[in-house]
Design a protein around this motif. Structure first.
Motif, PDB file in Angstrom:
ATOM      1  N   ASP A   1      36.513 -17.558  37.551  1.00 29.96           N
ATOM      2  CA  ASP A   1      37.453 -16.484  37.710  1.00 29.96           C
ATOM      3  C   ASP A   1      37.847 -16.183  38.976  1.00 29.96           C
ATOM      4  O   ASP A   1      37.022 -16.270  39.951  1.00 29.96           O
TER       5      ASP A   1
ATOM      6  N   ASN B   1      40.161 -13.561  41.752  1.00 27.36           N
ATOM      7  CA  ASN B   1      41.210 -12.522  42.054  1.00 27.36           C
ATOM      8  C   ASN B   1      41.895 -12.897  43.451  1.00 27.36           C
ATOM      9  O   ASN B   1      40.940 -13.085  44.385  1.00 27.36           O
TER      10      ASN B   1
ATOM     11  N   SER C   1      44.765 -11.789  38.809  1.00 31.47           N
ATOM     12  CA  SER C   1      43.767 -12.953  38.523  1.00 31.47           C
ATOM     13  C   SER C   1      44.226 -14.171  38.134  1.00 31.47           C
ATOM     14  O   SER C   1      45.257 -14.144  37.234  1.00 31.47           O
TER      15      SER C   1
END
Lengths: 255, 255, 255, 255, 255, 255
Positions: free
Chosen positions: D187, D189, D163
């Motif tokens: 955020d 990933n 991440s």
């Protein structure tokens, strides 16, 4: 040349019919080529339990397809008794995208329910849903403004979504239709603001991987498509356009 | 005078748009005034387990409303994880009505799935669904005829449905809209053949009872409405009209 | 002559055993020939959420069969994890029928739960359930009267239900047993008041249609059967009979 | 300086314990700091219905957390009777990531079930799951190789996930722990191959948007982290490392 | 003296009515005082998937209560959509108990479904169910014998169940009624064969513990009760009694 | 000699690792040979509805296995959407056992949630769960004591569980592993206090029955095993040991 005569960086014809259904506070029919989605925005005068007492609102979305929106009939999710993982992913994505351009502090303890129901599918149902949902939500807020239930248009910027991908011959494409999508080696959905910032990027290669350069090319295509979509949204929204952005997104706005 | 200026024995404007969605074998949008239902008929090349090996087909129906088809938003049945009793009653009714005018022996081991999705509701959604589903099913069978997958149009007669009821002032009314329906003391749905025979009668008085005379008056109104609906169906079906009834319903046809 | 030696207009032997189970406020075992149903009425001191604060009560019904009430064992609905459409239709019917002869304003914010559990089935389980449930509910209200929890018997009239139908040879029949029901071309359930008014008519022809004349003949048979059922109910209720009707159904009574 | 003393581009201590549980064909415990996940790979000798008869295999993943893996106890999904949208998203992501580096043609009609069970959570559970699952799957295939059930290691390249995100002060960070994740404005990933190609990018800004430059910075950090993770995977896999890539991913491999 | 005048080692009046429901192969109504359970045994000509192809049979049980079998109405498990842990425990217990005295090799690939439906509850519903189910199963096998579908009575011994417990004053009691059960400090259910061997012991002290001596006393009481129950079962079964035990339980009999 | 070289009355190596997971108030990993269970105790500051307003607490347990804790992979109960009967039985047993040695009056209106998650299974998972859960609960209460949220250790006595059984050759065995358990003719789980009193006995013979003498032998073995388990629990609990029993179980303690 693509199977529907488009150029690699060309959107399908996009059409947005406002006030499509009479009951919802905001309603549009959005068409991306043969993909047709009814987007309805409903205002409820309370928020879910985890939001209560904070003096701010919430936006949530639901997404579904009519069983025969697709070439093969799908079993109705209500008959199966559960919502598929794909549906959940899409409705979470729509909700996040909308919340990212709405100042939830401006709308009081209200929930905006956005229902995106695909009546005919030909690829890009989630990007059409997001793009149409944005308009439906602005229409709904406009109704609240007229009723003086809110003071400012709480929408901080335009927002739309588009798909990009890579065809089996390695060409990056904008706005894939179903036939293209089913053979693409990479599939990416991009949600952006009117100002050209990213809200969400979801790129997936199940059969293939993609390089940094390919990523850049796809993001470039997405950026072009986004400008066209924003311009179509503006035409539909007319006078409401000027009120978008009168509220600025603040940091305390997050849930 | 009724709230929408109609006479007691007057239907709302009825409109049927054929070939509304592109994927299904048969598809119509039917409108009874502000009630709008998409009726899609899909042909599947197998029958449910309890019908296998009998060399005949089956017809089944599903019914749903978009969450905001109504004045108040309804929770989606897929989210609730179960189908309501009301929905089940309606889909069983639609299926029975269609099976009563189709010779299932003519269609081979195939299932016709009929999906009635209400996109806007203003009373009479079940009668509009049945009336539109009839047309969608004929369109689908017509496609099978053209592909020479069946030899004869398996539909034995026209069929349509209409609501009748009694208003609080005691007047019998034809084709109740939502406002009328919500105050009616008696509510009755009637399904009839083109020949004027009854297929189904469902009359209910929750707050009130009704006499034999009132029943006769309501059945008379229903008969008048039915003739108009048949005539509209014929206009939409055009040349296909002549093939309705070329098969006669036989006794061995029942499941 | 019918398979059990009855005439076309003859009921099977009907037997009602009051106070069959000890815990419920009202309880009967009702038998229509070999069909046996336990009808229990329970009083709960609150109403469902949608009824709260109106100062009136509610009546709701549940219906089930023991798995081996029938010739073939049925899977238990609790094992399947859901209630079938047929069960839902029947329990909604029972509830509506009972509410049509009870003045809900008289019973305060209480719910009457009526459980109809078929322990042996031979056709007519829904009509036996309604006919027995009526008696169970009167017994339960009588208990409330004795405890001075209500002031008047809130039941406005007698009420019972019976099936009629048309046999394959075209004869109209009263009170079909399972064997008759499984070959009937038309099946109709009629719920009526003691005064001979209709509460509910549900007539269905899946394999066949029926004419207006046939409808009249069936309704006539139903009316005859209803009088016999009312007379049996009166015998069981004894002194309570006189209190039925001391409340008149008023228009404000509806939910 | 971060709350756990790390630099902005520094992974937490990563530890992989192979053969952690005795029954599965492949099993590891993977730790990203305080995040601990048991990854078990099970081989089943058949494929799901939609894959049958194609002579190739399938890989699917399931993900769950122990109720008290988190600071607050979560209700068990088996008690709720349904799997959350978040869980579905994660298990679909793990499955896609694994399938992208396995030549499904090499494994015959077998399914690899990968179970990722988080026993302690502190951010990054999905990236730890993917990184550990890769090792568990290689261990399982190694067992098949030893039993001569497959001929070549079907894994085409290394694969791991990490991440990245943006902290409230605008700093791009690698490998966010729970505290960082809960305040991050963006955020993301990233799943990559050993060769540095992208398999999946999922970047989300709910409270904020991000620019193209920020995206590049985050992707750069992810690339660095990925190299470290690959190197740790190699150490654990030892001799098996050389067999990774002996099969090349072919285009016909896709489902 | 107990609340119903019984001595500490005295059963309530036990009554077994054979052939209670007409459709099942075996059917009894069993009464332990005010506890009344309908036990129906149905023969199905196939076994569940995990038993197929072994040439032997299976016995399974289901248990339910009518909603108003108890003082307070219970929500129907079909409405809740799931079976409670208590129900599951009881039906697993009934099934195990029956299988322990039936030679499954003698019955061919058939399933015996045993339905125990409590129509009135006053404590001891599981022990009454087991004791009655034994008789229903023998009646069903007797029918198979008469039809020459099996050669020998496959039941190896008599079997019954009884509850014992410890009252708040420390007295060990046989066959607790509801009032006794609800205050007992220890509750134990014992299933035994006609030969006096144990099949199942389930003893629980939630509020209290119990010593080895108390355990012995309770087991002694259970043994006495069991003899009486066997003797009542023999009276009901009449001539069939002699055939019990003509098959001996063999070790290969287990699933 | 047993398959793992143990004597008939010998436990497998038992190991308890305290503070295994960092978030829960109490957490242990317990190992009975190759059976490994994570037991987490969580304190919630409220009680379930049926306990509210009584000023006392509640203890409840949940039990699950990782899908590949076993030799064959099990379908995850969250995927099946329901908890099996076996799981329900076990979690009810764990909860009852814990409540029997805790004075619920001492803990205020709090719920202790005990999660027993089997990460590797080799027989005896329920007895290992109970024995480990006891320690986890004491650790959790100790944390409450240190925070002065309770005044006394509310645990009245030690408690543990062990399995006993009878092997096919008739030998009574202590602590059966999976291989032994799968061939045992009798299987019994015993829960006892430190003082040697019984809390729960569950003995089952599906293929065989057992005599009173065999029962005594098994209970004797269980008693021996229990002393060893208590001694291991004491070693892990250290100083906390002395506080066990400072509260005496009172009769008003029961729910």
């Amino acid at each position: 040349m693509r199977n529907d005569q488009r150029d690699y960086n060309e959107l399908r014809p996009v059409n947005i019919t406002p006030d499509y259904i009479k009951h919802p506070e905001g309603s549009v029919l959005i068409e991306f080529g043969d993909t047709k989605v009814i987007c309805n925005a409903s205002i409820e005068d309370r928020v879910p339990p985890f939001m209560r007492g904070q003096g701010k609102g919430w936006i949530t979305a639901e997404y579904a397809m009519l069983p025969r929106a697709t070439e093969q009939r799908n079993i109705r999710e209500s008959s199966k008794g559960k919502v598929s993982g794909r549906t959940m992913e899409i409705q979470r994505l729509i909700g996040r995208a909308l919340r990212s351009v709405v100042d939830l502090n401006q709308i009081g303890e209200r929930t905006v329910w956005v229902d995106c129901d695909v009546i005919q599918a030909d690829g890009g149902t989630r990007t059409a849903s997001i793009t149409g949902a944005f308009v439906a939500v602005v229409l709904a807020f406009n109704k609240l403004l007229h009723k003086k239930m809110i003071k400012k248009m709480p929408v901080t910027d335009f927002m739309a979504a588009i798909s990009v991908g890579i065809s089996p011959d390695g060409t990056e494409l904008l706005d894939l239709n179903y036939q293209e999508d089913s053979v693409a080696t990479v599939d990416m959905n991009v949600v952006m603001t009117g100002a050209g910032e990213f809200i969400e990027i979801q790129g997936t290669g199940e059969e293939a991987t993609f390089s940094g350069n390919q990523l850049q090319t796809m993001l470039g295509l997405a950026g072009e498509g986004m400008q066209e979509l924003n311009s179509i949204q503006k035409t539909v929204l007319g006078d409401m356009t000027n009120r978008i952005g009168e509220t600025r997104k603040t940091e305390e706005d997050s849930p």
